[in-house]
Design a protein around this motif. Structure first.
Motif, PDB file in Angstrom:
ATOM      1  N   LEU A   1       0.859  -1.194   0.000  1.00  0.00           N
ATOM      2  CA  LEU A   1       0.000   0.000   0.000  1.00  0.00           C
ATOM      3  C   LEU A   1       0.895   1.243   0.000  1.00  0.00           C
ATOM      4  O   LEU A   1       1.188   1.815   1.043  1.00  0.00           O
ATOM      5  N   SER A   2       1.346   1.635  -1.184  1.00  0.00           N
ATOM      6  CA  SER A   2       2.313   2.735  -1.284  1.00  0.00           C
ATOM      7  C   SER A   2       1.654   4.078  -0.990  1.00  0.00           C
ATOM      8  O   SER A   2       0.536   4.349  -1.432  1.00  0.00           O
ATOM      9  N   LEU A   3       2.382   4.919  -0.280  1.00  0.00           N
ATOM     10  CA  LEU A   3       1.892   6.237   0.131  1.00  0.00           C
ATOM     11  C   LEU A   3       2.247   7.287  -0.920  1.00  0.00           C
ATOM     12  O   LEU A   3       3.411   7.417  -1.304  1.00  0.00           O
ATOM     13  N   PHE A   4       1.246   8.055  -1.370  1.00  0.00           N
ATOM     14  CA  PHE A   4       1.436   9.126  -2.342  1.00  0.00           C
ATOM     15  C   PHE A   4       0.764  10.402  -1.849  1.00  0.00           C
ATOM     16  O   PHE A   4      -0.293  10.355  -1.214  1.00  0.00           O
ATOM     17  N   GLU A   5       1.369  11.530  -2.193  1.00  0.00           N
ATOM     18  CA  GLU A   5       0.713  12.810  -1.985  1.00  0.00           C
ATOM     19  C   GLU A   5      -0.385  13.000  -3.032  1.00  0.00           C
ATOM     20  O   GLU A   5      -0.175  12.730  -4.215  1.00  0.00           O
ATOM     21  N   ARG A   6      -1.530  13.498  -2.614  1.00  0.00           N
ATOM     22  CA  ARG A   6      -2.607  13.756  -3.572  1.00  0.00           C
ATOM     23  C   ARG A   6      -2.178  14.730  -4.655  1.00  0.00           C
ATOM     24  O   ARG A   6      -2.525  14.579  -5.834  1.00  0.00           O
ATOM     25  N   GLU A   7      -1.410  15.760  -4.290  1.00  0.00           N
ATOM     26  CA  GLU A   7      -1.055  16.803  -5.243  1.00  0.00           C
ATOM     27  C   GLU A   7      -0.252  16.279  -6.425  1.00  0.00           C
ATOM     28  O   GLU A   7      -0.250  16.886  -7.497  1.00  0.00           O
ATOM     29  N   LEU A   8       0.433  15.176  -6.247  1.00  0.00           N
ATOM     30  CA  LEU A   8       1.168  14.605  -7.372  1.00  0.00           C
ATOM     31  C   LEU A   8       0.238  14.324  -8.549  1.00  0.00           C
ATOM     32  O   LEU A   8       0.618  14.477  -9.711  1.00  0.00           O
ATOM     33  N   PHE A   9      -1.000  13.924  -8.243  1.00  0.00           N
ATOM     34  CA  PHE A   9      -1.953  13.547  -9.286  1.00  0.00           C
ATOM     35  C   PHE A   9      -2.890  14.681  -9.690  1.00  0.00           C
ATOM     36  O   PHE A   9      -3.430  14.673 -10.794  1.00  0.00           O
ATOM     37  N   THR A  10      -3.104  15.633  -8.814  1.00  0.00           N
ATOM     38  CA  THR A  10      -4.120  16.655  -9.093  1.00  0.00           C
ATOM     39  C   THR A  10      -3.547  18.012  -9.483  1.00  0.00           C
ATOM     40  O   THR A  10      -4.302  18.886  -9.908  1.00  0.00           O
ATOM     41  N   GLU A  11      -2.223  18.202  -9.343  1.00  0.00           N
ATOM     42  CA  GLU A  11      -1.604  19.451  -9.766  1.00  0.00           C
ATOM     43  C   GLU A  11      -1.134  19.304 -11.213  1.00  0.00           C
ATOM     44  O   GLU A  11      -0.335  18.414 -11.516  1.00  0.00           O
ATOM     45  N   PRO A  12      -1.578  20.157 -12.132  1.00  0.00           N
ATOM     46  CA  PRO A  12      -1.211  20.001 -13.546  1.00  0.00           C
ATOM     47  C   PRO A  12       0.243  20.309 -13.851  1.00  0.00           C
ATOM     48  O   PRO A  12       0.688  20.128 -14.983  1.00  0.00           O
ATOM     49  N   VAL A  13       1.019  20.748 -12.872  1.00  0.00           N
ATOM     50  CA  VAL A  13       2.411  21.092 -13.104  1.00  0.00           C
ATOM     51  C   VAL A  13       3.242  19.884 -13.518  1.00  0.00           C
ATOM     52  O   VAL A  13       4.257  20.018 -14.198  1.00  0.00           O
ATOM     53  N   TYR A  14       2.819  18.663 -13.134  1.00  0.00           N
ATOM     54  CA  TYR A  14       3.615  17.476 -13.398  1.00  0.00           C
ATOM     55  C   TYR A  14       3.204  16.824 -14.705  1.00  0.00           C
ATOM     56  O   TYR A  14       2.041  16.446 -14.875  1.00  0.00           O
ATOM     57  N   PRO A  15       4.128  16.623 -15.656  1.00  0.00           N
ATOM     58  CA  PRO A  15       3.784  15.944 -16.909  1.00  0.00           C
ATOM     59  C   PRO A  15       3.301  14.527 -16.642  1.00  0.00           C
ATOM     60  O   PRO A  15       3.807  13.847 -15.744  1.00  0.00           O
ATOM     61  N   PRO A  16       2.340  14.029 -17.413  1.00  0.00           N
ATOM     62  CA  PRO A  16       1.810  12.679 -17.172  1.00  0.00           C
ATOM     63  C   PRO A  16       2.887  11.597 -17.164  1.00  0.00           C
ATOM     64  O   PRO A  16       2.843  10.681 -16.338  1.00  0.00           O
ATOM     65  N   TRP A  17       3.858  11.654 -18.075  1.00  0.00           N
ATOM     66  CA  TRP A  17       4.893  10.611 -18.117  1.00  0.00           C
ATOM     67  C   TRP A  17       5.690  10.585 -16.825  1.00  0.00           C
ATOM     68  O   TRP A  17       6.103   9.513 -16.356  1.00  0.00           O
ATOM     69  N   TYR A  18       5.884  11.757 -16.249  1.00  0.00           N
ATOM     70  CA  TYR A  18       6.644  11.876 -15.010  1.00  0.00           C
ATOM     71  C   TYR A  18       5.876  11.230 -13.849  1.00  0.00           C
ATOM     72  O   TYR A  18       6.429  10.465 -13.054  1.00  0.00           O
ATOM     73  N   VAL A  19       4.583  11.521 -13.757  1.00  0.00           N
ATOM     74  CA  VAL A  19       3.760  10.948 -12.691  1.00  0.00           C
ATOM     75  C   VAL A  19       3.736   9.423 -12.802  1.00  0.00           C
ATOM     76  O   VAL A  19       3.890   8.701 -11.807  1.00  0.00           O
ATOM     77  N   GLU A  20       3.554   8.930 -14.026  1.00  0.00           N
ATOM     78  CA  GLU A  20       3.499   7.478 -14.208  1.00  0.00           C
ATOM     79  C   GLU A  20       4.825   6.819 -13.840  1.00  0.00           C
ATOM     80  O   GLU A  20       4.841   5.726 -13.260  1.00  0.00           O
ATOM     81  N   SER A  21       5.937   7.460 -14.174  1.00  0.00           N
ATOM     82  CA  SER A  21       7.230   6.861 -13.853  1.00  0.00           C
ATOM     83  C   SER A  21       7.443   6.798 -12.344  1.00  0.00           C
ATOM     84  O   SER A  21       8.052   5.853 -11.828  1.00  0.00           O
ATOM     85  N   ILE A  22       6.922   7.788 -11.615  1.00  0.00           N
ATOM     86  CA  ILE A  22       7.012   7.755 -10.155  1.00  0.00           C
ATOM     87  C   ILE A  22       6.143   6.619  -9.598  1.00  0.00           C
ATOM     88  O   ILE A  22       6.537   5.916  -8.659  1.00  0.00           O
ATOM     89  N   MET A  23       4.964   6.433 -10.173  1.00  0.00           N
ATOM     90  CA  MET A  23       4.132   5.310  -9.754  1.00  0.00           C
ATOM     91  C   MET A  23       4.881   3.992  -9.939  1.00  0.00           C
ATOM     92  O   MET A  23       4.842   3.107  -9.067  1.00  0.00           O
ATOM     93  N   VAL A  24       5.582   3.855 -11.062  1.00  0.00           N
ATOM     94  CA  VAL A  24       6.338   2.625 -11.328  1.00  0.00           C
ATOM     95  C   VAL A  24       7.497   2.488 -10.351  1.00  0.00           C
ATOM     96  O   VAL A  24       7.830   1.375  -9.930  1.00  0.00           O
ATOM     97  N   HIS A  25       8.127   3.604  -9.970  1.00  0.00           N
ATOM     98  CA  HIS A  25       9.196   3.551  -8.972  1.00  0.00           C
ATOM     99  C   HIS A  25       8.711   2.847  -7.703  1.00  0.00           C
ATOM    100  O   HIS A  25       9.387   1.954  -7.177  1.00  0.00           O
ATOM    101  N   GLU A  26       7.528   3.229  -7.220  1.00  0.00           N
ATOM    102  CA  GLU A  26       7.022   2.624  -5.985  1.00  0.00           C
ATOM    103  C   GLU A  26       6.546   1.190  -6.200  1.00  0.00           C
ATOM    104  O   GLU A  26       6.666   0.353  -5.303  1.00  0.00           O
ATOM    105  N   VAL A  27       6.006   0.890  -7.379  1.00  0.00           N
ATOM    106  CA  VAL A  27       5.664  -0.506  -7.687  1.00  0.00           C
ATOM    107  C   VAL A  27       6.926  -1.356  -7.690  1.00  0.00           C
ATOM    108  O   VAL A  27       6.961  -2.461  -7.130  1.00  0.00           O
ATOM    109  N   ALA A  28       7.987  -0.854  -8.330  1.00  0.00           N
ATOM    110  CA  ALA A  28       9.231  -1.617  -8.415  1.00  0.00           C
ATOM    111  C   ALA A  28       9.787  -1.932  -7.033  1.00  0.00           C
ATOM    112  O   ALA A  28      10.403  -2.986  -6.816  1.00  0.00           O
TER     113      ALA A  28
END
Length: 538
Positions: A304-331
């Motif tokens: 159950l990986s912990l994420f900040e909500r703002e990572l997903f809801t702030e448009p400042v982060y490019p989608p590819w960047y957000v997804e790669s961070i998600m994969v970091h925690e999955v890995a």
């Protein structure tokens, strides 16, 4: 408690051997009742007083009662079943941020005192080597941060979550707070109606009584204390199915459910992608805990990986960047959670691998070349080594900022070691090594030496010299296959025009969140994890 089939991989005999390797560095008498009450440790180079010798924990049963206000202490009962590895007149637990009300050892009341960040317990009768021991501690668990400490409970907009890395689980509950001592966990969380509690592992029951509800969760695989997770809040739990029927559940603030769903639905595909690289997902479930809190990091808490909500809801982060961070925690579920570092100096094995797969995913799914990122990391590597130490010998953190071990040298600096290894032994051997590593050490702990040995076995080559230079050298070695890559020459500091002003406040270790670039974003040369793990940088 009997060991389950899943914990046989870390049987008492095998884990006692690992514990002996650590405690050999600790020249302390474990017992004499007349000796001074002192904090102990397992001799970790970076955290010498973390963990405790003399026993091996088999299981934790943690019961928390949440009062409905995340500024008030929780009532708690921690029950520990352990196998002793020495004759003990005293037992030390790590615990530093709560009031202890009573302690029992094998059902009998025991005397207890605090020493440093240890809870020192003197049972009525000494406990012999090679026997099972049950310790029950009734205590409070304070969600308000301890002065001068970070980690433990995280207060969210509607409740609590946990962030115990690197040495903060003992700010939440009494434990043997070192990754070398993995154990099974049961969580029992009681909260007032209107709240939802979720923890690592699978749900094992729900009971309602008198305006409150108790949720029970159990792990099916052993876990390090730093990876424990409990969420309490006004949350919605979303369910979906991953590869092979894997139950995937996400915990989100109810009012942000719709905004988060497009991101959460990507998780099964990310798990499948990781399985294509290293083999089957190692645990019973997975999911994201999206917290309404500004932490400055994401965290790979087990299942159950912990994420900040703002990572997903702030448009400042490019989608590819957000997804790669998600994969970091999955890995991390493979690298760090299933295969756990035996000491904190082995941290590069966790973060280097998670960064590697994060970068590989960005390359394959978003066209962000791994080569470009690694070349940039090569340029910065000497600077990272000077600041934080070589990847396998990180410098100790500031005592007031213990997450300071999470520096670029163990993120992109360690991923650079893996890139060099792939260049050295070839892609086929490297990919076989990755798969073999997570299978051979599943549900166990492992060291840098274990990785070096396995790499030599898989490749059929003596790699001692290669790893000595790349993991322990003060300077970054030449990159195989890229003789043109050069370290950056540090710019000479400019003399200030006038005397600099003192900073307004003590500088924070965590880096500021990145701003979206006006042009097409490139992978940062340094650790790409702000906000994910940059200056944890976690």
């Amino acid at each position: 408690m009997l060991l389950t089939p899943h914990s046989q991989a870390t049987s008492p005999t095998r884990r006692r051997t690992a514990a002996a390797l650590l405690t050999s560095a600790v020249s302390v008498c474990l017992v004499a009742a007349s000796a001074p009450v002192v904090p102990l440790g397992v001799g970790d180079r970076l955290f010498p007083y973390l963990g405790n010798p003399g026993y091996d924990v088999a299981s934790y049963d943690l019961a928390f009662t949440y009062p409905g206000n995340n500024s008030e202490p929780l009532q708690a009962v921690t029950t520990i079943d352990a196998w002793t590895t020495a004759d003990l007149d005293r037992v030390n637990l790590d615990f530093a941020h709560g009031k202890v009300e009573s302690v029992e050892v094998d059902g009998d009341s025991a005397v207890f005192r605090s020493a440093g960040e240890d809870l020192v317990i003197t049972p009525e009768d000494s406990v012999s080597d090679g026997t099972w021991m049950r310790i029950t501690v009734r205590h409070t668990s304070d969600p308000v941060p301890a002065e001068g400490r970070e980690g433990g409970w995280v207060r969210t907009a509607d409740g609590l979550a946990m962030a115990n890395q690197a040495d903060a689980a003992h700010l939440v509950f009494p434990c043997n707070d070192h990754p070398s001592d993995k154990a099974m966990f049961t969580f029992r969380v009681t909260a007032p109606d209107g709240h939802t509690a979720v923890a690592g592992g699978l749900a094992a029951g729900v009971e309602k009584s008198g305006g409150s509800t108790t949720w029970t969760y159990r792990t099916q695989h052993p876990m390090a204390t730093e990876l424990a997770q409990v969420s309490i809040g006004r949350s919605t739990v979303l369910h979906r199915t991953g590869p092979h029927g894997l139950p995937v559940r996400d915990v989100v603030p109810t009012r942000h459910r719709e905004a988060l769903e497009p991101w959460l639905e990507k998780t099964p595909g990310q798990i499948a992608w990781m399985e294509s690289k290293v083999g089957r997902y190692p645990f019973e479930t997975y999911g994201l805990l999206v917290a309404d809190a500004s932490t400055g990091f994401e965290l790979e808490t087990q299942t159950l990986s912990l994420f900040e909500r703002e990572l997903f809801t702030e448009p400042v982060y490019p989608p590819w960047y957000v997804e790669s961070i998600m994969v970091h925690e999955v890995a991390h579920q493979w690298f760090g959670n299933s295969v756990t570092p035996r000491t904190w100096s082995d941290l590069w094995l966790n973060e280097g691998h998670a960064t590697w797969y994060e970068a590989l995913y960005a390359e394959e799914q978003a066209g962000k070349p791994m080569r470009d990122r690694m070349k940039a990391a090569y340029g910065a590597s000497d600077r990272w080594r000077a600041a934080g130490g070589p990847p396998a010998v990180p410098k100790a953190p500031d005592p007031a900022r213990k997450t300071g071990i999470f520096r670029p040298n163990v993120y992109d600096g360690a991923a650079l070691v893996l890139y060099a290894l792939r260049q050295e032994i070839g892609r086929p051997a490297f990919e076989r090594l990755e798969r073999a590593w997570v299978v051979r050490h599943q549900d166990d702990t492992a060291t840098t030496e274990d990785f070096v040995k396995l790499a030599a076995e898989i490749s059929g080559r003596d790699l001692d010299g290669f790893f000595q230079d790349w993991l322990y050298g003060e300077k970054t070695p030449p990159m195989p296959g890229h003789p043109d890559w050069k370290p950056e020459t540090p710019a000479k500091p400019q003399a200030p025009a006038r005397k600099p002003e003192a900073p307004a406040a003590k500088p924070e270790v965590r880096a500021a969140k990145p701003q979206a670039p006006a042009a097409k974003p490139q992978a940062p040369a340094a650790n790409p994890h702000a906000p994910a793990e940059q200056a944890r940088a976690w």
